[in-house]
Design an enzyme around this catalytic site. Structure first.
Site, short mmCIF file in Angstrom:
data_model
loop_
_atom_site.label_atom_id
_atom_site.label_comp_id
_atom_site.label_asym_id
_atom_site.label_seq_id
_atom_site.Cartn_x
_atom_site.Cartn_y
_atom_site.Cartn_z
N TRP A 95 1.93 -81.09 17.65
CA TRP A 95 1.63 -81.68 16.35
C TRP A 95 0.61 -80.83 15.59
O TRP A 95 0.77 -80.58 14.39
CB TRP A 95 1.13 -83.10 16.55
N LYS A 142 -2.97 -90.70 18.20
CA LYS A 142 -2.56 -92.11 18.19
C LYS A 142 -2.93 -92.74 19.52
O LYS A 142 -2.25 -92.52 20.52
CB LYS A 142 -1.05 -92.22 17.94
N GLY A 167 2.70 -91.92 11.08
CA GLY A 167 4.04 -92.27 10.65
C GLY A 167 5.10 -91.64 11.53
O GLY A 167 4.79 -90.95 12.50
N LYS A 204 2.73 -98.76 19.22
CA LYS A 204 4.18 -98.49 19.24
C LYS A 204 4.52 -97.59 20.42
O LYS A 204 5.65 -97.61 20.92
CB LYS A 204 4.63 -97.88 17.91
N THR A 219 10.06 -93.50 17.56
CA THR A 219 9.52 -93.28 18.91
C THR A 219 10.36 -93.97 19.97
O THR A 219 10.41 -93.52 21.12
CB THR A 219 8.06 -93.78 18.98
N VAL A 228 1.03 -84.81 27.37
CA VAL A 228 0.36 -86.11 27.34
C VAL A 228 1.33 -87.20 26.88
O VAL A 228 2.04 -87.03 25.88
CB VAL A 228 -0.87 -86.07 26.41
N GLU A 243 0.91 -90.64 25.48
CA GLU A 243 -0.17 -91.46 24.96
C GLU A 243 -0.03 -92.95 25.32
O GLU A 243 -1.02 -93.65 25.51
CB GLU A 243 -0.24 -91.34 23.43
#
Length: 336
Positions: free
Chosen positions: A13, A107, A135, A190, A247, A278, A280
Protein backbone atom coordinates in the site's frame (compact mmCIF):
# COMPACT_ATOMS: atom_id res chain seq x y z
CA UNK A 1 1.27 21.67 -6.55
CA UNK A 2 4.75 21.34 -4.99
CA UNK A 3 3.68 19.17 -2.09
CA UNK A 4 6.39 16.90 -0.69
CA UNK A 5 5.47 13.53 0.82
CA UNK A 6 7.25 11.20 3.21
CA UNK A 7 5.81 7.68 2.99
CA UNK A 8 6.63 5.53 6.00
CA UNK A 9 6.34 1.88 5.06
CA UNK A 10 7.27 0.17 1.81
CA UNK A 11 4.71 -2.61 1.76
CA UNK A 12 2.21 -2.92 -1.07
CA UNK A 13 0.00 0.00 0.00
CA UNK A 14 2.81 2.43 0.81
CA UNK A 15 4.47 1.60 -2.51
CA UNK A 16 1.24 1.93 -4.50
CA UNK A 17 0.44 5.34 -3.00
CA UNK A 18 4.02 6.48 -3.62
CA UNK A 19 3.56 5.57 -7.28
CA UNK A 20 0.22 7.40 -7.42
CA UNK A 21 1.70 10.57 -5.91
CA UNK A 22 4.91 10.49 -7.95
CA UNK A 23 2.86 10.12 -11.14
CA UNK A 24 1.19 13.42 -10.18
CA UNK A 25 4.64 15.04 -10.16
CA UNK A 26 4.95 15.22 -6.36
CA UNK A 27 8.23 14.63 -4.53
CA UNK A 28 8.10 11.35 -2.60
CA UNK A 29 10.55 9.84 -0.13
CA UNK A 30 9.62 6.21 0.57
CA UNK A 31 11.05 4.77 3.78
CA UNK A 32 11.69 1.03 3.96
CA UNK A 33 13.19 -0.55 7.07
CA UNK A 34 15.22 -3.26 5.30
CA UNK A 35 18.33 -1.63 3.82
CA UNK A 36 19.02 -4.54 1.47
CA UNK A 37 15.53 -4.15 0.03
CA UNK A 38 16.18 -0.41 -0.39
CA UNK A 39 19.29 -1.13 -2.46
CA UNK A 40 17.48 -3.64 -4.66
CA UNK A 41 14.58 -1.28 -5.33
CA UNK A 42 16.85 1.66 -6.10
CA UNK A 43 18.77 -0.51 -8.58
CA UNK A 44 15.81 -2.19 -10.26
CA UNK A 45 12.98 0.32 -9.60
CA UNK A 46 10.83 -2.70 -8.66
CA UNK A 47 9.40 -3.74 -5.28
CA UNK A 48 9.07 -7.39 -6.24
CA UNK A 49 8.28 -8.55 -2.73
CA UNK A 50 4.96 -6.69 -2.68
CA UNK A 51 4.15 -5.37 -6.16
CA UNK A 52 5.96 -7.45 -8.76
CA UNK A 53 6.18 -6.04 -12.29
CA UNK A 54 5.08 -2.52 -11.23
CA UNK A 55 7.74 0.07 -12.07
CA UNK A 56 8.54 2.81 -9.54
CA UNK A 57 8.79 6.27 -11.16
CA UNK A 58 12.06 8.16 -10.79
CA UNK A 59 10.23 10.71 -8.64
CA UNK A 60 10.28 8.23 -5.74
CA UNK A 61 13.40 8.30 -3.59
CA UNK A 62 13.65 5.06 -1.61
CA UNK A 63 15.53 5.41 1.66
CA UNK A 64 16.41 3.55 4.86
CA UNK A 65 16.69 6.86 6.76
CA UNK A 66 13.34 7.46 8.47
CA UNK A 67 14.32 10.95 9.66
CA UNK A 68 15.23 12.01 6.13
CA UNK A 69 11.91 10.61 4.93
CA UNK A 70 9.87 12.88 7.22
CA UNK A 71 12.11 15.96 7.37
CA UNK A 72 10.48 19.12 5.99
CA UNK A 73 7.69 17.14 4.30
CA UNK A 74 4.22 18.63 3.88
CA UNK A 75 2.56 15.25 4.43
CA UNK A 76 3.81 12.25 6.38
CA UNK A 77 1.97 9.14 5.23
CA UNK A 78 1.84 6.30 7.77
CA UNK A 79 1.67 3.05 5.79
CA UNK A 80 2.98 0.60 8.38
CA UNK A 81 0.83 -2.19 9.90
CA UNK A 82 -1.53 -0.88 12.57
CA UNK A 83 0.30 -2.68 15.40
CA UNK A 84 3.52 -0.85 14.42
CA UNK A 85 2.04 2.66 14.30
CA UNK A 86 2.84 3.62 17.89
CA UNK A 87 6.45 2.45 17.66
CA UNK A 88 6.90 4.21 14.33
CA UNK A 89 5.45 7.51 15.54
CA UNK A 90 7.78 7.40 18.56
CA UNK A 91 10.73 7.20 16.16
CA UNK A 92 9.74 10.31 14.20
CA UNK A 93 7.94 12.46 16.79
CA UNK A 94 10.88 14.76 17.55
CA UNK A 95 11.28 15.47 13.83
CA UNK A 96 7.64 16.29 13.06
CA UNK A 97 6.40 19.88 12.93
CA UNK A 98 2.87 20.91 13.84
CA UNK A 99 2.22 22.28 10.35
CA UNK A 100 2.83 18.88 8.78
CA UNK A 101 -0.17 16.67 8.07
CA UNK A 102 -0.18 13.07 9.27
CA UNK A 103 -2.14 10.83 6.90
CA UNK A 104 -2.78 7.30 8.09
CA UNK A 105 -3.69 4.39 5.80
CA UNK A 106 -3.32 1.54 8.32
CA UNK A 107 -6.52 -0.28 9.33
CA UNK A 108 -6.63 -1.64 12.84
CA UNK A 109 -7.36 -1.08 16.52
CA UNK A 110 -4.63 -1.42 19.13
CA UNK A 111 -5.05 -4.48 21.33
CA UNK A 112 -5.77 -3.89 25.02
CA UNK A 113 -5.70 -0.06 24.87
CA UNK A 114 -8.47 -0.31 22.21
CA UNK A 115 -7.24 2.93 20.67
CA UNK A 116 -7.98 3.77 17.07
CA UNK A 117 -5.01 5.00 15.03
CA UNK A 118 -6.05 8.65 15.40
CA UNK A 119 -6.04 8.23 19.18
CA UNK A 120 -2.59 6.63 19.14
CA UNK A 121 -1.21 9.45 16.97
CA UNK A 122 -2.83 12.11 19.15
CA UNK A 123 -1.39 10.54 22.29
CA UNK A 124 2.11 10.57 20.82
CA UNK A 125 1.81 13.81 18.80
CA UNK A 126 -0.55 16.08 20.70
CA UNK A 127 -2.58 18.55 18.58
CA UNK A 128 -1.18 17.56 15.21
CA UNK A 129 -3.08 17.63 11.93
CA UNK A 130 -4.42 14.17 11.18
CA UNK A 131 -6.43 12.48 8.46
CA UNK A 132 -7.25 8.91 7.53
CA UNK A 133 -7.48 7.64 3.97
CA UNK A 134 -9.60 4.50 3.66
CA UNK A 135 -11.92 2.58 1.38
CA UNK A 136 -12.03 -0.30 -1.12
CA UNK A 137 -8.54 0.04 -2.52
CA UNK A 138 -6.33 -2.96 -3.22
CA UNK A 139 -2.76 -1.75 -3.70
CA UNK A 140 -2.27 -4.13 -6.62
CA UNK A 141 -4.98 -2.29 -8.59
CA UNK A 142 -4.09 1.27 -7.53
CA UNK A 143 -0.48 0.70 -8.63
CA UNK A 144 -1.77 -0.27 -12.08
CA UNK A 145 -4.01 2.81 -12.38
CA UNK A 146 -7.30 0.95 -12.12
CA UNK A 147 -10.17 3.32 -11.19
CA UNK A 148 -10.57 3.46 -7.40
CA UNK A 149 -12.58 5.57 -4.94
CA UNK A 150 -11.69 6.19 -1.29
CA UNK A 151 -12.61 8.58 1.51
CA UNK A 152 -10.42 11.03 3.45
CA UNK A 153 -11.60 11.90 6.96
CA UNK A 154 -10.41 14.47 9.47
CA UNK A 155 -11.86 16.52 12.28
CA UNK A 156 -10.44 19.57 10.50
CA UNK A 157 -12.24 20.47 7.26
CA UNK A 158 -9.19 22.25 5.82
CA UNK A 159 -7.04 19.17 6.42
CA UNK A 160 -9.64 16.94 4.78
CA UNK A 161 -9.81 19.13 1.69
CA UNK A 162 -6.00 19.39 1.51
CA UNK A 163 -5.61 15.60 1.61
CA UNK A 164 -8.47 15.18 -0.86
CA UNK A 165 -6.80 17.55 -3.33
CA UNK A 166 -3.35 16.00 -2.86
CA UNK A 167 -4.43 12.42 -3.55
CA UNK A 168 -7.08 13.04 -6.24
CA UNK A 169 -6.00 11.66 -9.62
CA UNK A 170 -7.73 10.61 -12.85
CA UNK A 171 -7.93 7.02 -11.59
CA UNK A 172 -8.12 7.77 -7.84
CA UNK A 173 -11.21 9.60 -6.64
CA UNK A 174 -11.23 10.89 -3.05
CA UNK A 175 -14.40 11.78 -1.15
CA UNK A 176 -14.35 13.77 2.09
CA UNK A 177 -15.77 13.03 5.54
CA UNK A 178 -15.64 14.44 9.06
CA UNK A 179 -16.44 11.08 10.69
CA UNK A 180 -12.99 9.86 11.75
CA UNK A 181 -14.44 7.33 14.21
CA UNK A 182 -16.69 5.72 11.61
CA UNK A 183 -14.07 5.61 8.86
CA UNK A 184 -11.48 4.08 11.19
CA UNK A 185 -13.86 1.48 12.62
CA UNK A 186 -15.27 0.47 9.25
CA UNK A 187 -11.83 0.01 7.75
CA UNK A 188 -10.63 -2.01 10.73
CA UNK A 189 -13.41 -4.41 11.65
CA UNK A 190 -14.29 -5.31 8.07
CA UNK A 191 -11.01 -7.27 8.14
CA UNK A 192 -12.49 -9.52 10.83
CA UNK A 193 -15.59 -10.13 8.74
CA UNK A 194 -13.34 -10.84 5.74
CA UNK A 195 -11.61 -13.56 7.73
CA UNK A 196 -15.06 -15.04 8.25
CA UNK A 197 -15.84 -14.77 4.53
CA UNK A 198 -12.65 -16.65 3.77
CA UNK A 199 -13.46 -19.32 6.34
CA UNK A 200 -16.85 -19.72 4.66
CA UNK A 201 -15.14 -20.19 1.30
CA UNK A 202 -12.69 -22.66 2.78
CA UNK A 203 -15.56 -24.69 4.18
CA UNK A 204 -17.07 -24.88 0.71
CA UNK A 205 -20.11 -22.73 1.47
CA UNK A 206 -21.69 -20.66 -1.28
CA UNK A 207 -22.84 -17.20 -2.27
CA UNK A 208 -25.86 -17.26 0.04
CA UNK A 209 -23.61 -17.76 3.04
CA UNK A 210 -21.22 -14.98 2.07
CA UNK A 211 -24.03 -12.52 1.33
CA UNK A 212 -25.55 -13.17 4.74
CA UNK A 213 -22.17 -12.86 6.44
CA UNK A 214 -21.38 -9.55 4.75
CA UNK A 215 -24.82 -8.07 5.37
CA UNK A 216 -24.97 -9.02 9.03
CA UNK A 217 -21.31 -8.11 9.36
CA UNK A 218 -21.92 -4.50 8.36
CA UNK A 219 -24.92 -4.48 10.71
CA UNK A 220 -22.76 -5.31 13.70
CA UNK A 221 -19.99 -2.92 12.66
CA UNK A 222 -22.63 -0.19 12.49
CA UNK A 223 -24.05 -1.21 15.88
CA UNK A 224 -20.65 -0.83 17.51
CA UNK A 225 -19.78 2.33 15.60
CA UNK A 226 -22.94 4.17 16.65
CA UNK A 227 -22.30 3.20 20.27
CA UNK A 228 -18.80 4.67 19.97
CA UNK A 229 -20.03 7.95 18.46
CA UNK A 230 -19.83 7.36 14.71
CA UNK A 231 -22.40 8.40 12.13
CA UNK A 232 -24.33 5.27 11.09
CA UNK A 233 -24.46 6.43 7.47
CA UNK A 234 -20.66 6.27 7.23
CA UNK A 235 -21.02 2.49 7.21
CA UNK A 236 -23.11 2.63 4.03
CA UNK A 237 -20.20 4.39 2.33
CA UNK A 238 -16.76 3.59 0.93
CA UNK A 239 -15.08 2.83 4.25
CA UNK A 240 -18.03 0.69 5.33
CA UNK A 241 -19.91 -1.52 2.91
CA UNK A 242 -17.57 -0.54 0.06
CA UNK A 243 -14.43 -1.76 1.81
CA UNK A 244 -16.28 -4.79 3.19
CA UNK A 245 -17.32 -5.92 -0.29
CA UNK A 246 -13.85 -5.76 -1.77
CA UNK A 247 -12.14 -7.39 1.22
CA UNK A 248 -14.62 -10.25 1.48
CA UNK A 249 -14.70 -11.10 -2.22
CA UNK A 250 -11.22 -10.53 -3.65
CA UNK A 251 -8.23 -12.86 -3.69
CA UNK A 252 -6.08 -9.74 -3.26
CA UNK A 253 -7.43 -9.71 0.32
CA UNK A 254 -4.95 -11.20 2.78
CA UNK A 255 -7.71 -11.57 5.34
CA UNK A 256 -9.94 -13.55 3.01
CA UNK A 257 -7.02 -15.74 1.87
CA UNK A 258 -6.02 -16.48 5.47
CA UNK A 259 -9.64 -17.31 6.28
CA UNK A 260 -9.79 -19.75 3.36
CA UNK A 261 -6.78 -21.59 4.77
CA UNK A 262 -8.40 -21.79 8.21
CA UNK A 263 -11.65 -23.06 6.69
CA UNK A 264 -9.65 -25.72 4.85
CA UNK A 265 -8.15 -26.93 8.12
CA UNK A 266 -4.98 -24.93 8.81
CA UNK A 267 -4.44 -23.49 12.28
CA UNK A 268 -4.01 -19.74 12.69
CA UNK A 269 -0.20 -19.68 12.66
CA UNK A 270 -0.03 -21.86 9.56
CA UNK A 271 -2.59 -19.73 7.76
CA UNK A 272 -0.82 -16.43 8.50
CA UNK A 273 2.57 -17.89 7.56
CA UNK A 274 1.16 -19.08 4.24
CA UNK A 275 0.12 -15.52 3.37
CA UNK A 276 3.61 -14.15 4.00
CA UNK A 277 2.38 -10.66 4.90
CA UNK A 278 0.54 -9.00 7.79
CA UNK A 279 -3.08 -10.16 8.17
CA UNK A 280 -4.61 -7.19 10.00
CA UNK A 281 -7.87 -8.95 10.89
CA UNK A 282 -6.12 -11.38 13.23
CA UNK A 283 -5.15 -8.76 15.79
CA UNK A 284 -8.30 -6.73 15.14
CA UNK A 285 -10.45 -9.77 16.01
CA UNK A 286 -9.07 -9.55 19.54
CA UNK A 287 -9.75 -5.81 19.71
CA UNK A 288 -13.30 -6.26 18.38
CA UNK A 289 -13.94 -8.86 21.08
CA UNK A 290 -12.65 -6.47 23.74
CA UNK A 291 -14.71 -3.57 22.34
CA UNK A 292 -17.90 -5.66 22.40
CA UNK A 293 -17.33 -6.28 26.10
CA UNK A 294 -16.37 -2.67 26.86
CA UNK A 295 -19.41 -1.16 25.12
CA UNK A 296 -21.77 -4.06 25.84
CA UNK A 297 -22.55 -4.43 22.14
CA UNK A 298 -23.49 -7.76 20.58
CA UNK A 299 -21.06 -8.70 17.77
CA UNK A 300 -21.96 -12.33 17.05
CA UNK A 301 -19.91 -12.74 13.85
CA UNK A 302 -16.80 -11.06 15.24
CA UNK A 303 -17.18 -13.02 18.46
CA UNK A 304 -17.43 -16.32 16.58
CA UNK A 305 -14.29 -15.50 14.58
CA UNK A 306 -12.46 -14.54 17.79
CA UNK A 307 -13.34 -17.91 19.31
CA UNK A 308 -12.12 -19.76 16.21
CA UNK A 309 -8.83 -17.84 16.17
CA UNK A 310 -8.02 -17.62 19.87
CA UNK A 311 -10.02 -20.34 21.64
CA UNK A 312 -9.70 -23.15 19.14
CA UNK A 313 -13.41 -23.36 18.43
CA UNK A 314 -14.40 -25.70 15.61
CA UNK A 315 -15.38 -23.59 12.61
CA UNK A 316 -18.46 -25.65 11.72
CA UNK A 317 -19.68 -25.50 15.30
CA UNK A 318 -19.22 -21.72 15.22
CA UNK A 319 -21.38 -21.51 12.08
CA UNK A 320 -24.06 -23.70 13.66
CA UNK A 321 -24.20 -21.46 16.74
CA UNK A 322 -24.54 -18.34 14.58
CA UNK A 323 -27.40 -19.86 12.60
CA UNK A 324 -29.25 -21.16 15.68
CA UNK A 325 -29.19 -17.94 17.72
CA UNK A 326 -32.47 -16.54 19.06
CA UNK A 327 -34.85 -15.01 16.51
CA UNK A 328 -34.25 -11.31 15.74
CA UNK A 329 -36.00 -8.44 13.97
CA UNK A 330 -33.76 -7.30 11.11
CA UNK A 331 -34.27 -3.61 11.90
CA UNK A 332 -34.06 -3.80 15.68
CA UNK A 333 -30.94 -1.56 15.74
CA UNK A 334 -32.69 1.28 13.90
CA UNK A 335 -34.62 3.97 15.72
CA UNK A 336 -36.95 5.78 13.33
Amino acid sequence: MNTSIGVIGGGSWGTALSILLANKGLNVDLWIRNNEQVKIINNTRLNNKYLPDVHLPEGINVTNDIIKAVYEKDIVLLAVPSHAVRETVKKIKTNIRKDQVIVNVAKGIENDSLMRISEIVNEELTDYKYAILSGPSHAEEVAKNMPTAVVAASNDKQVTEYVQETFMAPTFRVYSSSDVIGVELGGSIKNVVALGAGISDGLGYGDNTKAALMNRGIAEITRLGVKMGANRYTFTGLSGIGDLIVTCTSMHSRNRRAGIKIGEGMNLDEAVESIGMVVEGVKTAKSAHQLSEKYNVELPISDAIYKVLYEGKNVKNAVDELMLRDKKNELEDYKW
